[in-house]
Design a protein around this motif. Sequence first.
Motif, PDB file in Angstrom:
ATOM      1  N   GLN A 196      -9.942   8.297   0.975  1.00  0.00           N
ATOM      2  CA  GLN A 196     -10.120   8.268  -0.383  1.00  0.00           C
ATOM      3  C   GLN A 196      -9.183   7.577  -1.267  1.00  0.00           C
ATOM      4  OE1 GLN A 196     -11.145  12.157  -2.146  1.00  0.00           O
ATOM      5  NE2 GLN A 196     -11.386  11.330  -4.069  1.00  0.00           N
ATOM      6  N   PRO A 197      -7.772   8.182  -0.902  1.00  0.00           N
ATOM      7  CA  PRO A 197      -6.601   7.514  -1.700  1.00  0.00           C
ATOM      8  C   PRO A 197      -6.441   5.964  -1.624  1.00  0.00           C
ATOM      9  CG  PRO A 197      -5.605   9.307  -0.485  1.00  0.00           C
ATOM     10  CD  PRO A 197      -7.135   9.128  -0.051  1.00  0.00           C
ATOM     11  N   ILE A 198      -6.860   5.524  -0.203  1.00  0.00           N
ATOM     12  CA  ILE A 198      -6.916   3.965  -0.084  1.00  0.00           C
ATOM     13  C   ILE A 198      -7.932   3.219  -0.997  1.00  0.00           C
ATOM     14  CG2 ILE A 198      -7.036   2.214   1.574  1.00  0.00           C
ATOM     15  CD1 ILE A 198      -5.661   3.698   3.436  1.00  0.00           C
ATOM     16  N   THR A 199      -9.117   3.827  -0.895  1.00  0.00           N
ATOM     17  CA  THR A 199     -10.296   3.228  -1.539  1.00  0.00           C
ATOM     18  C   THR A 199      -9.974   3.413  -3.118  1.00  0.00           C
ATOM     19  OG1 THR A 199     -11.887   4.201   0.262  1.00  0.00           O
ATOM     20  CG2 THR A 199     -12.474   3.300  -2.099  1.00  0.00           C
ATOM     21  N   ARG A 200      -9.286   4.174  -3.577  1.00  0.00           N
ATOM     22  CA  ARG A 200      -8.972   4.293  -5.071  1.00  0.00           C
ATOM     23  C   ARG A 200      -7.918   3.228  -5.401  1.00  0.00           C
ATOM     24  NH1 ARG A 200      -8.278   9.450  -5.313  1.00  0.00           N
ATOM     25  NH2 ARG A 200      -5.622   9.311  -5.090  1.00  0.00           N
ATOM     26  N   SER A 201      -7.003   3.135  -4.429  1.00  0.00           N
ATOM     27  CA  SER A 201      -5.664   2.423  -4.636  1.00  0.00           C
ATOM     28  C   SER A 201      -6.067   0.992  -4.740  1.00  0.00           C
ATOM     29  CB  SER A 201      -4.716   2.694  -3.911  1.00  0.00           C
ATOM     30  OG  SER A 201      -4.043   3.885  -3.735  1.00  0.00           O
ATOM     31  N   THR A 212      -5.940  -0.176  12.862  1.00  0.00           N
ATOM     32  CA  THR A 212      -5.095  -0.153  14.107  1.00  0.00           C
ATOM     33  C   THR A 212      -5.367   1.037  14.927  1.00  0.00           C
ATOM     34  OG1 THR A 212      -3.225  -1.429  13.173  1.00  0.00           O
ATOM     35  CG2 THR A 212      -2.838  -0.522  15.289  1.00  0.00           C
ATOM     36  N   CYS A 213      -5.569   2.201  14.355  1.00  0.00           N
ATOM     37  CA  CYS A 213      -5.982   3.564  14.817  1.00  0.00           C
ATOM     38  C   CYS A 213      -7.237   3.761  15.068  1.00  0.00           C
ATOM     39  CB  CYS A 213      -5.302   4.811  13.951  1.00  0.00           C
ATOM     40  SG  CYS A 213      -5.625   6.157  14.595  1.00  0.00           S
ATOM     41  N   GLN A 214      -8.215   3.426  13.881  1.00  0.00           N
ATOM     42  CA  GLN A 214      -9.484   3.669  14.062  1.00  0.00           C
ATOM     43  C   GLN A 214     -10.365   2.605  13.541  1.00  0.00           C
ATOM     44  OE1 GLN A 214     -10.812   7.741  13.463  1.00  0.00           O
ATOM     45  NE2 GLN A 214     -12.782   7.488  13.590  1.00  0.00           N
ATOM     46  N   PRO A 215     -10.891   1.536  14.179  1.00  0.00           N
ATOM     47  CA  PRO A 215     -11.619   0.494  13.473  1.00  0.00           C
ATOM     48  C   PRO A 215     -12.648   0.691  12.743  1.00  0.00           C
ATOM     49  CG  PRO A 215     -10.936  -0.105  15.596  1.00  0.00           C
ATOM     50  CD  PRO A 215     -10.596   1.264  15.472  1.00  0.00           C
ATOM     51  N   ALA A 216     -13.524   1.581  13.289  1.00  0.00           N
ATOM     52  CA  ALA A 216     -14.933   2.183  12.885  1.00  0.00           C
ATOM     53  C   ALA A 216     -14.709   2.720  11.292  1.00  0.00           C
ATOM     54  CB  ALA A 216     -15.460   3.245  13.582  1.00  0.00           C
ATOM     55  N   GLU A 218     -16.917   1.761   7.908  1.00  0.00           N
ATOM     56  CA  GLU A 218     -17.408   2.727   7.124  1.00  0.00           C
ATOM     57  C   GLU A 218     -17.241   3.112   5.737  1.00  0.00           C
ATOM     58  OE1 GLU A 218     -16.843   6.434   9.695  1.00  0.00           O
ATOM     59  OE2 GLU A 218     -18.070   5.570  11.212  1.00  0.00           O
ATOM     60  N   ALA A 219     -16.155   2.671   5.462  1.00  0.00           N
ATOM     61  CA  ALA A 219     -15.229   3.129   4.177  1.00  0.00           C
ATOM     62  C   ALA A 219     -15.882   1.716   3.224  1.00  0.00           C
ATOM     63  CB  ALA A 219     -13.954   3.318   4.162  1.00  0.00           C
ATOM     64  N   GLY A 220     -16.043   0.606   4.000  1.00  0.00           N
ATOM     65  CA  GLY A 220     -16.629  -0.715   3.023  1.00  0.00           C
ATOM     66  C   GLY A 220     -15.487  -1.426   2.419  1.00  0.00           C
ATOM     67  N   TRP A 221     -14.404  -1.343   3.113  1.00  0.00           N
ATOM     68  CA  TRP A 221     -13.083  -1.992   2.554  1.00  0.00           C
ATOM     69  C   TRP A 221     -13.395  -3.575   2.813  1.00  0.00           C
ATOM     70  CZ3 TRP A 221      -9.437   1.993   5.337  1.00  0.00           C
ATOM     71  CH2 TRP A 221      -9.392   3.090   4.666  1.00  0.00           C
TER      72      TRP A 221
END
Length: 514
Positions: free
Chosen positions: A91-96, A117-121, A125-128
């Motif tokens: 959530q913080p990344i999406t907002r930022s 790097t840790c979890q590609p999926a 899923e976040a739509g980044w």
Amino acid sequence: LYLQITVLSNSGTDTSEAFPAVAKLLASNDFIIKKLAYWFVSDNADNTDLILLIINTLLKDCEDPNPMMRGLALKTLTNLPVATVLDYCIQPITRSLGDKSAFVRRASVVATVRVHTCQPAAVMEAGWIDMLYKMIRDPDPLVVTNCLYALSTILEKEGGIVVNRNMAHYLLNRIDQFSDYHIVYVIRTLNRYKPLTEDETLDIMNIMDSFLKSDFPCVVLEALDYFLFLINNMPHLKGELFKRVSKHIHHLLESHNSEVVYTLMEHVQDLVKNGMQLSRYYKVFFCKYNEPTYVKIKKIDILSLLANASNVEEILEELRMYCLDVSVTKASIYTISTIAHNHPEHRSTTISSLLHLLELHPEDVAEVIFKVLQTLDLGDAENLGNALMTIQKASGVLETESGKAAFVSLLGRYAEHIDSAPYVLEDYIRQAVDGASSEMLMSLLTAGMQLVLKRPAECQHMFSMLLEHCLTEGDICVRDKALFYYHLLWCSPTGSIKVMNIKSRGIQWNNKSL
């Protein structure tokens, strides 16, 4: 307290026990203390239980009114072991990514790569991905660069970022806004788009033309690589391109930064092999006394590519001087050899130069020169007799097996011109029977076979002794070569070479053995 912890941490002392105390400093209102606490937490966040103590503080700081605070909090949050805090990061990344501050947007784009790097999926899923593509049109150039890097990394398995015509033209129109370091990555991204028409290609080249004369070598080389990509289907433009950029590359090579010059020469070497004409600037590749050895060696390698009828004599004279410099002796001699092969009309001069060095400094250059002379025809020398006499005199200083093997090869090749050749070779054979390397035995077999065919009466006994030893040698290559020569002589039409008296020594071979 924090300064003491910082000093201990920098000295290599384990400061993990201080984590709870430093974690409390994250609530400080002092920006400097808060920033130092962020740094410590990022470097010492190994304990999952302790990390959970600071999550709420970091999430709160991600919504702070101060953009610097928001950006640092997000960086710290994503620097923690991501698997532990993944659910808190999304959530913080999406907002930022949509923050008003460019600093926060830069940090958020980099954060997407860390999560991937840790979890590609989680990124999908976040739509980044779609958000990053849209952010390529961000007004801040550094955000754009970060997006290009993030997309290339995240989509690496899918073939990398997709660059269409609109995106390519947009980046080209904004390319002057990027810093020199970021221009390199933008140009590298543009390589993913192939113009559809020749007119479009020429328009792009006109936009990029100024970067061929940049003061930054990395920009010049990347732009040149891009131009070569653009004109791949227009080879008639390659000569004009190299002509335009060669003078500026010559200027960049005069830099006093050795690391930059070396890196530039690595690329120049490939460009010269690809057709770039730098022969008129050959003097810039002459070595300076105070240059590092690795720069000198690279310059000497390139000189062999630049030698032509108009400058080859001057280059050879310069290389002869370098041969006296122990650090580049080998490179200089091998380059002289390369020039001799590429310019047969100067082969006599190069051989004379090598023999002159052999007379003056045999201890330093004998081994390398013998190896080089193996690849040349000494018949091109001005006086073959004097050349062979010089080689014989210098052979006394050889210490390594490879140097002696090279001398033995020369001895066999020119045996008919050396009266003492059989006796010199016999000494080497007697030494080899007591123990020698495979390289030495292979050279002795070849040279011995040559002498047997040229001067059989003087060489039969010693060659028999050599064959007998090699036929019982552990190295299969030596054994096979000895066996081949054995059958070759046994089946000789003349039948006059009695070297096969090996049979009487208890080793029975017949034609079926071959």
